[in-house]
Enzyme design. Sequence first.
Site, PDB file in Angstrom:
ATOM      1  CE  LYS A  59     -43.042  75.596  -1.575  1.00  0.00           C
ATOM      2  NZ  LYS A  59     -43.447  76.937  -1.221  1.00  0.00           N
ATOM      3  CG  LEU A 165     -36.624  91.897 -11.989  1.00  0.00           C
ATOM      4  CD1 LEU A 165     -36.127  92.660 -13.206  1.00  0.00           C
ATOM      5  CD2 LEU A 165     -37.074  92.857 -10.899  1.00  0.00           C
TER       6      LEU A 165
END
Length: 325
Positions: A59, A165
């Site tokens: 990562k 979201l």
Amino acid sequence: MSGLRAFIAIHNTTHGPGLGGCRMWSYASEEEALTDALRLSQGMSYKHAVAGTPYGGAKAVILGNPREEKTEDLLRAFGRCVESLGGRYVTAEDVGMSVNDMVCIRDQTQYVAGLPTSMGGSGDPSPVTAYGVFCGLQAAVAFRHDRPYDPYAKLFGTTVAVQGLGNVGYALCQYLHKAGAQLIVTDINQPRVEQACREFSATATEAEAIYDTDADVFAPCALGGALSSETVPRLKASIVAGAANNQLAEPGIAAMLARREVLYAPDYVINAGGIINISCEGESYSLEQAMARTEQIGGTLTEIFHKSSDTGRSTADISDEIARR
Ligand code: NAD
């Protein structure tokens, strides 16, 4: 000077080159960024191992606010760092990074996944990640109700509290709404919340209040560390199934969830759709095939849930064991 400050962490390359997204975030310190990169890279090794992809775990994190500090110079400098590793690390999108950013990084290195389909890539992994989370959530609900896993089941009467979201959280809401679930949503980005309320008839709540809501499922889809000794006792939900990486803030949280009879879908198992999509890249890439493979996440989780209930061990413990094996 590009001003690039970044860490690339390669955790394990037993199964192949380390493949993992690049995150850009306003970390408080270099130490915090390094800790994040190291934890995330380990999660990627476990994720690839359980999903059965031919990759190892790695990562990258770039320090900075993606909305204000991301420049083409900075992305190209990052691309040169990736190239200098000679293929031991393959980068892709994560929080704060888009498909367009990958195109810019591609200028400097061939070791980039998640490029647009027009460039031979598999595009933004987020929609497939969201589908995998939806399938995993279906498996958890089915297990709770003693039903077989069915990714097409309706979810009428099920309330899901979605935290975050963004690319994944919003797409997850679309699937849930279509299946008939009720939604309670939160995000620190207010327009996104308003959009979800309009589009999915969702109920909005303050960021901190999401843990206290009367929901059947809690879906953490923001950053890591949502499940802690402070938040878990507040949860009314009996299922945790969300997209975020590193959801468990401290050791012992998985056991705490198990003691409280909260069914936890291990983060790196349920959110593997994106890397499954990337592993389907190549000349014969097809989204349908990637989605079909992603549906198997529900089957893998069902096995983990059964093994956990048969042995009394936490679901996190069981999935870690599968990954290490
Ligand atoms: P994103 O940046 O698009 O979305 C994150 C959202 O969380 C943003 O809208 C942000 O405003 C919101 N947020 C941040 N802090 C919050 C808080 N305290 N309360 C409520 N909302 C908050 O990122 P994404 O791509 O949707 O990824 C979401 C999570 O899923 C991350 O943890 C990521 O590592 C993980 N994940 C993503 C993918 C993928 O394919 N994108 C794959 C695997 C895992």
